[in-house]
Enzyme design. Structure first.
Site: not given
Length: 282
Positions: A82, A133, A147, A151, A182
């Site tokens: 993670n 991912s 980014y 992934k 988050t």
């Protein structure tokens, strides 16, 4: 023996939610953190919560930490990769050194952890690897291409790994979450302002992403529940989409790919040595 989960990046966000859910389900959890303060916080959670300080981008440290975990706590039953972070900015402006660091954490860190747990899983004939991912890999979102590309590589790695280790009883799934509530778009997103004078057309996209921080549609607790169900699934998928916008992104991507397959057909059928047709005239 209590099933042991190893979850990287449990200080906050989805990692923390998954760790809490696994502990509440009765599993022992080793969570990786970056400092002593976060380690103490994690070990204060109810249940067998064990913290290990680890930068997953430090490849020399990963194997030693996993060896110590399996020696002192037992074999890892479920690995959840993670830990990771985002990088925002146009690709033209991202320093190669920053891109290498991003890949060190998001891709190579995950692979190193897989390599570290597979021998024990193979010996037991059982194990689960879950790689977190991103649904951004479905739509090539502007300004977070670095980014998303890290992934996307993780997606491919996961599918190949699933085919290579499936014969040993090890199951591998890449999870592609949409936006969950988050701090990913806040504390966990590195931004570069370089190149902004040339990329004003991306300003609205970047501002909208920042504005969604703390207001994302995805519920981390429900995400964690889905991961627990995935870990228990005897026939898990190679890819698991989580979040309604992930489904929309996947369907749009499928439609785009289908259109491109049709458009490519004349050239595709005309480029083999034994092709019965020629390329269309320019």
């Amino acid at each position: 023996m209590t099933e042991l989960w190893l979850i990287t990046g449990v200080s906050s966000g989805l990692g923390r939610s998954m760790a809490i859910a696994a502990l509440e389900a009765g599993f022992a959890v080793v969570g990786t953190v970056r400092n002593e303060v976060d380690a103490r916080s994690f070990e204060n959670l109810p249940g067998p919560a064990h913290a290990r300080i680890l930068d997953v981008g430090d490849h020399g440290a990963v194997s030693g930490v996993v060896e110590e975990i399996e020696r002192t706590l037992g074999p890892v039953s479920v690995l959840v990769n993670n830990a990771g972070y985002g990088q925002e900015g146009p690709l033209e402006a991202i320093a190669i050194s920053d891109l290498q660091r991003l890949y060190d954490v998001n891709l190579f860190g995950a692979l190193r952890l897989c390599q570290a747990v597979i021998p024990s899983m193979r010996a037991r004939g059982d194990g689960r690897i879950i790689n977190i991912s991103s649904a951004t890999t479905l739509g090539a979102a502007p300004a977070i291409g670095a980014y998303s590309s890290s992934k996307a590589a993780l997606n491919c790695l996961s599918e190949v790994l699933a085919k290579e280790v499936g014969a040993f009883g090890i199951k591998v799934t890449a999870v592609l979450p949409a936006s969950f509530r988050t701090d990913w778009a806040g504390r966990s997103l590195t931004r570069t302002g370089e190149g902004d004078s040339h990329y004003g057309h991306l300003a609205e996209t970047r501002a909208a992403r920042a504005a969604r921080d703390g207001r994302q549609a995805g519920d981390p607790a429900r995400f964690a529940a889905a991961i627990l169900a995935l870990a228990a699934d005897e026939n898990p998928p190679l890819n698991l989409l989580l979040g309604a916008s992930a489904l929309r992104g996947a369907r749009a991507r499928i439609a785009q790919m289908e259109a491109e397959v049709i458009a490519s057909e004349p050239a595709a059928l005309a480029t083999d040595f034994d092709s019965p047709v020629d390329l269309p005239a320019a």
